[in-house]
Design a protein around this motif. Structure first.
Motif, PDB file in Angstrom:
ATOM      1  N   LYS A  84      34.020 -62.440 -20.684  1.00 39.25           N
ATOM      2  CA  LYS A  84      35.689 -62.457 -20.062  1.00 39.25           C
ATOM      3  C   LYS A  84      35.724 -63.463 -18.786  1.00 39.25           C
ATOM      4  O   LYS A  84      36.680 -64.044 -18.721  1.00 39.25           O
ATOM      5  N   SER A  85      34.344 -63.705 -18.485  1.00 35.12           N
ATOM      6  CA  SER A  85      34.347 -64.816 -17.102  1.00 35.12           C
ATOM      7  C   SER A  85      34.422 -65.950 -17.736  1.00 35.12           C
ATOM      8  O   SER A  85      34.340 -67.156 -17.077  1.00 35.12           O
ATOM      9  N   GLU A  86      34.079 -66.326 -19.118  1.00 37.93           N
ATOM     10  CA  GLU A  86      33.921 -67.709 -19.871  1.00 37.93           C
ATOM     11  C   GLU A  86      35.071 -67.996 -20.455  1.00 37.93           C
ATOM     12  O   GLU A  86      34.970 -69.043 -21.140  1.00 37.93           O
ATOM     13  N   TYR A  87      36.300 -67.544 -20.406  1.00 37.22           N
ATOM     14  CA  TYR A  87      37.480 -67.823 -21.040  1.00 37.22           C
ATOM     15  C   TYR A  87      37.896 -69.433 -20.652  1.00 37.22           C
ATOM     16  O   TYR A  87      37.590 -69.653 -19.439  1.00 37.22           O
ATOM     17  N   GLN A  88      38.050 -70.205 -21.740  1.00 36.47           N
ATOM     18  CA  GLN A  88      38.325 -71.617 -21.509  1.00 36.47           C
ATOM     19  C   GLN A  88      40.066 -71.772 -21.814  1.00 36.47           C
ATOM     20  O   GLN A  88      40.622 -71.024 -22.716  1.00 36.47           O
ATOM     21  N   PRO A  89      40.747 -72.263 -20.735  1.00 35.56           N
ATOM     22  CA  PRO A  89      42.236 -72.492 -21.069  1.00 35.56           C
ATOM     23  C   PRO A  89      42.431 -73.316 -22.217  1.00 35.56           C
ATOM     24  O   PRO A  89      41.823 -74.388 -22.348  1.00 35.56           O
ATOM     25  N   THR A  90      43.673 -73.131 -22.674  1.00 36.76           N
ATOM     26  CA  THR A  90      44.269 -73.645 -23.991  1.00 36.76           C
ATOM     27  C   THR A  90      45.567 -74.172 -23.571  1.00 36.76           C
ATOM     28  O   THR A  90      46.332 -73.278 -23.104  1.00 36.76           O
ATOM     29  N   VAL A  91      46.093 -75.548 -23.446  1.00 39.29           N
ATOM     30  CA  VAL A  91      47.442 -75.945 -23.211  1.00 39.29           C
ATOM     31  C   VAL A  91      47.973 -76.551 -24.311  1.00 39.29           C
ATOM     32  O   VAL A  91      47.363 -77.531 -25.118  1.00 39.29           O
ATOM     33  N   VAL A  92      49.163 -76.163 -24.982  1.00 39.54           N
ATOM     34  CA  VAL A  92      49.796 -76.641 -26.176  1.00 39.54           C
ATOM     35  C   VAL A  92      51.162 -77.252 -25.501  1.00 39.54           C
ATOM     36  O   VAL A  92      51.977 -76.494 -25.023  1.00 39.54           O
ATOM     37  N   GLU A  93      51.348 -78.566 -25.443  1.00 43.20           N
ATOM     38  CA  GLU A  93      52.218 -79.160 -24.816  1.00 43.20           C
ATOM     39  C   GLU A  93      53.648 -79.288 -25.405  1.00 43.20           C
ATOM     40  O   GLU A  93      53.501 -78.812 -26.645  1.00 43.20           O
ATOM     41  N   ARG A  94      54.577 -79.460 -25.008  1.00 40.96           N
ATOM     42  CA  ARG A  94      56.063 -79.638 -25.309  1.00 40.96           C
ATOM     43  C   ARG A  94      56.219 -80.009 -26.698  1.00 40.96           C
ATOM     44  O   ARG A  94      55.869 -80.950 -27.212  1.00 40.96           O
ATOM     45  N   GLY A  95      56.945 -79.184 -27.692  1.00 41.83           N
ATOM     46  CA  GLY A  95      57.426 -79.775 -28.972  1.00 41.83           C
ATOM     47  C   GLY A  95      56.401 -79.727 -30.171  1.00 41.83           C
ATOM     48  O   GLY A  95      56.594 -80.041 -31.185  1.00 41.83           O
ATOM     49  N   ALA A  96      55.083 -79.212 -29.854  1.00 44.59           N
ATOM     50  CA  ALA A  96      54.077 -79.221 -30.690  1.00 44.59           C
ATOM     51  C   ALA A  96      54.296 -78.155 -31.845  1.00 44.59           C
ATOM     52  O   ALA A  96      54.922 -77.196 -31.311  1.00 44.59           O
ATOM     53  N   THR A  97      53.599 -78.522 -33.028  1.00 42.86           N
ATOM     54  CA  THR A  97      53.678 -77.675 -33.857  1.00 42.86           C
ATOM     55  C   THR A  97      52.448 -77.231 -34.524  1.00 42.86           C
ATOM     56  O   THR A  97      51.595 -78.076 -34.766  1.00 42.86           O
ATOM     57  N   ILE A  98      52.141 -75.858 -34.749  1.00 39.59           N
ATOM     58  CA  ILE A  98      50.889 -75.443 -35.321  1.00 39.59           C
ATOM     59  C   ILE A  98      51.262 -74.719 -36.641  1.00 39.59           C
ATOM     60  O   ILE A  98      51.829 -73.483 -36.711  1.00 39.59           O
ATOM     61  N   GLY A  99      50.597 -75.157 -37.872  1.00 38.19           N
ATOM     62  CA  GLY A  99      50.831 -74.516 -38.951  1.00 38.19           C
ATOM     63  C   GLY A  99      50.259 -73.299 -39.246  1.00 38.19           C
ATOM     64  O   GLY A  99      49.249 -72.941 -38.650  1.00 38.19           O
ATOM     65  N   ALA A 100      50.534 -72.621 -40.243  1.00 39.37           N
ATOM     66  CA  ALA A 100      50.137 -71.293 -40.729  1.00 39.37           C
ATOM     67  C   ALA A 100      48.436 -71.433 -40.706  1.00 39.37           C
ATOM     68  O   ALA A 100      48.114 -72.256 -41.357  1.00 39.37           O
ATOM     69  N   ASN A 101      47.895 -70.322 -40.401  1.00 41.64           N
ATOM     70  CA  ASN A 101      46.538 -70.246 -40.597  1.00 41.64           C
ATOM     71  C   ASN A 101      45.669 -71.275 -39.836  1.00 41.64           C
ATOM     72  O   ASN A 101      44.430 -71.336 -40.284  1.00 41.64           O
ATOM     73  N   ALA A 102      46.241 -72.072 -39.260  1.00 41.18           N
ATOM     74  CA  ALA A 102      45.399 -72.909 -38.350  1.00 41.18           C
ATOM     75  C   ALA A 102      44.658 -72.417 -37.191  1.00 41.18           C
ATOM     76  O   ALA A 102      45.280 -71.269 -36.722  1.00 41.18           O
ATOM     77  N   THR A 103      43.609 -72.689 -36.960  1.00 46.79           N
ATOM     78  CA  THR A 103      42.825 -72.261 -35.689  1.00 46.79           C
ATOM     79  C   THR A 103      42.583 -73.365 -34.519  1.00 46.79           C
ATOM     80  O   THR A 103      42.245 -74.475 -34.795  1.00 46.79           O
ATOM     81  N   ILE A 104      43.128 -72.905 -33.406  1.00 43.04           N
ATOM     82  CA  ILE A 104      42.900 -73.706 -32.133  1.00 43.04           C
ATOM     83  C   ILE A 104      41.459 -73.126 -31.379  1.00 43.04           C
ATOM     84  O   ILE A 104      41.805 -71.895 -30.677  1.00 43.04           O
ATOM     85  N   VAL A 105      40.643 -74.116 -31.275  1.00 39.12           N
ATOM     86  CA  VAL A 105      39.373 -73.762 -30.368  1.00 39.12           C
ATOM     87  C   VAL A 105      39.861 -73.796 -29.155  1.00 39.12           C
ATOM     88  O   VAL A 105      40.423 -74.965 -28.626  1.00 39.12           O
TER      89      VAL A 105
END
Length: 195
Positions: free
Chosen positions: A99-120
């Motif tokens: 839990k101390s190793e969580y890495q932040p992820t930022v998805v900027e304005r208006g982005a689209t992530i499709g069905a079943n996609a994976t964001i590492v």
């Protein structure tokens, strides 16, 4: 919990302390943790989980069966397709606490992530990028990029309106115009007129 400005289905669980903006809709079997901050006019579909250290901007739409874990930020107007996946640790093991190793992820304005996609985790997805269904994002994504495959690669460019740009870099949906400013960077140069 009383959040009169938001619409919360009776089966949803919203932990004490969560902030949900006016006009947001929280549907069946959603769980929002107490530290979450959700903007105005968002929609959380069935069986969505929102972690404690999550920030959602305004007009974010998250379809069914998506878990948004700690240290993820979705800016205004982000769309998450059904069953897309976010991670928060690169190398998880059940027997090792990370839990101390969580890495932040930022998805900027208006982005689209499709069905079943994976964001590492640990990456930034640029404004108005478009992640194809089933793609696996393993690096930062430029603004307006169309990404597909495993691992995801840029296969084109998308406009703010969600139209795939051709060689002329003019949106087929609203005639907005774009220009390349580098091999992996694109910018809008003229607003569309609509059709």
């Amino acid at each position: 919990m009383s959040l009169p400005e938001a619409s919360i289905h009776p089966t949803a669980i919203v932990d004490e302390g969560a902030r949900i903006g006016a006009g947001s809709r929280v549907w069946h079997w959603v769980h929002v943790c107490g530290g979450a901050v959700i903007g105005e006019n968002c929609s959380l579909g069935q069986n969505v989980f929102i972690g404690n250290r999550v920030i959602l901007g305004n007009k974010v739409k998250i379809q069914n069966n998506v878990s948004v874990y700690d240290d993820i930020t979705l800016e205004d107007g982000v769309f998450c397709g059904p069953s897309c996946v976010f991670t928060n640790v690169v190398n998880p093991r059940a027997e090792i606490e990370r839990k101390s190793e969580y890495q932040p992820t930022v998805v900027e304005r208006g982005a689209t992530i499709g069905a079943n996609a994976t964001i590492v985790c640990g990456h930034r997805l640029g404004a108005y990028c478009f992640i194809a269904a089933g793609a696996v994002v393993t690096r930062d994504v430029p603004a307006f990029a169309l990404m597909a495959g495993v691992p995801a690669r840029r296969i084109g460019w998308m406009s703010k309106a969600g139209g795939r740009l051709g060689d002329d870099l003019v949106c087929p949906l609203d005639d907005s115009r774009y220009r390349l400013t580098g091999p992996e960077t694109l910018e809008e140069i003229g607003e569309g007129i609509g059709r």
